[in-house]
Design an enzyme around this catalytic site. Structure first.
Site, mmCIF file in Angstrom:
data_model
loop_
_atom_site.group_PDB
_atom_site.id
_atom_site.type_symbol
_atom_site.label_atom_id
_atom_site.label_comp_id
_atom_site.label_asym_id
_atom_site.label_seq_id
_atom_site.Cartn_x
_atom_site.Cartn_y
_atom_site.Cartn_z
ATOM 1 N N HIS A 95 0.839 -1.194 0.000
ATOM 2 C CA HIS A 95 0.000 0.000 0.000
ATOM 3 C C HIS A 95 0.874 1.244 0.000
ATOM 4 O O HIS A 95 1.838 1.346 0.764
ATOM 5 C CB HIS A 95 -0.918 0.025 1.218
ATOM 6 C CG HIS A 95 -1.807 1.239 1.254
ATOM 7 N ND1 HIS A 95 -2.808 1.445 0.330
ATOM 8 C CD2 HIS A 95 -1.803 2.335 2.057
ATOM 9 C CE1 HIS A 95 -3.408 2.599 0.578
ATOM 10 N NE2 HIS A 95 -2.811 3.151 1.622
ATOM 11 N N SER A 96 0.530 2.207 -0.862
ATOM 12 C CA SER A 96 1.213 3.494 -0.952
ATOM 13 C C SER A 96 2.698 3.256 -1.241
ATOM 14 O O SER A 96 3.029 2.624 -2.241
ATOM 15 C CB SER A 96 0.981 4.292 0.338
ATOM 16 O OG SER A 96 1.315 5.643 0.169
ATOM 17 N N MET A 97 3.607 3.731 -0.402
ATOM 18 C CA MET A 97 5.020 3.459 -0.633
ATOM 19 C C MET A 97 5.259 1.962 -0.785
ATOM 20 O O MET A 97 6.113 1.528 -1.571
ATOM 21 C CB MET A 97 5.867 4.012 0.517
ATOM 22 C CG MET A 97 7.363 3.783 0.339
ATOM 23 S SD MET A 97 8.376 4.320 1.746
ATOM 24 C CE MET A 97 8.212 2.885 2.828
#
Length: 249
Positions: A95-97
């Site tokens: 998720h995300s990074m």
């Protein structure tokens, strides 16, 4: 450090599944920790062996200095996964990074002939989609304001100033890593990619999410959920259902 020690340092298993025939490797967001995926591990332990990557500078690794480069994070995480039990096919979720890190680790393992069966990239624009961002250059209050804005940090941490100040160096390292990341031109993996994104995510537009498609030589799919950057906390059961279907279909 021995290979076993490297794996123990980087990989967390909350619900061991000795009879599993596949493994899900989860990569946390900037400022996140392996325990973010504890509920995912609990929910999927009947269909997969779920492990999560623990970055330096948080929880039981809080005394270590954070890493300020996605390339170095990916090198170290890939090394740890190579050292971990290699008897099961891998699927990645980030998720995300963590989505970018999952992609970069997949690239490294693919060179070894151990490409993941699938990569799920959540809440992150494609590696080739760049935005100028400067959270890592802000003062402590500015970093904290960003964390509050995205609503992805444990409220107990945000409400405890002493704890918050202790973890800020690691969080700043994460922001430095992701905000200075640039994908290699034409970077691709052979693994299929499924992108999951919130329809009101201030960090990823739907077009930026679709831009993941050229990064795979395999199939591409995109699933859109109501919500913002941390849509997955409000729609945990739906996200878990997507992952469960992958392992049971």
């Amino acid at each position: 450090m021995t290979t076993a020690a490297t794996a123990d340092l980087w990989v967390r298993s909350y619900h061991p599944a000795p009879d599993a025939t596949a493994r899900l490797v989860c990569f946390p967001h900037a400022g996140g920790s392996a325990s973010f995926y504890f509920p995912v591990s609990a929910a999927l332990s009947s269909v997969a062996d779920v492990v999560a990557v623990q970055y330096p500078g948080r929880q039981d690794r809080h005394t270590e200095k954070g890493i300020e480069s996605i390339a170095e994070l990916a090198d170290r995480a890939a090394e740890a996964l190579r050292a971990y039990d290699d008897s099961l096919p891998l699927t990645f979720f980030g998720h995300s990074m963590g989505a970018v890190l999952a992609f970069e680790v997949a690239r490294r393992l693919e060179r070894d002939g151990r490409a993941p069966a699938h990569v799920f990239a959540s809440g992150r624009r494609a590696p080739s989609s760049h935005r100028p961002e400067n959270v890592h250059q802000r003062d402590d209050d500015g970093v904290i304001a960003e964390m509050r804005k995205l609503s992805g940090t444990d409220p107990r941490v945000l409400g405890d100033d002493e704890v918050l100040r202790m973890v800020l160096p690691a969080i700043r390292s994460d922001y430095t890593a992701i905000e200075t990341y640039r994908a290699e031109p034409g970077a691709q993996i052979g693994s299929p990619i499924t992108v999951l994104v919130g329809d009101d995510d201030p960090r990823t537009t739907l077009d930026e999410a679709r831009a993941w498609e050229p990064h795979t030589l395999g199939t591409f799919d995109m699933k859109v959920f109501p919500g913002g950057h941390f849509y997955l906390t409000d729609h945990a059961q739906e996200v878990i259902a997507v992952l469960k279907a992958h392992f049971t279909s």
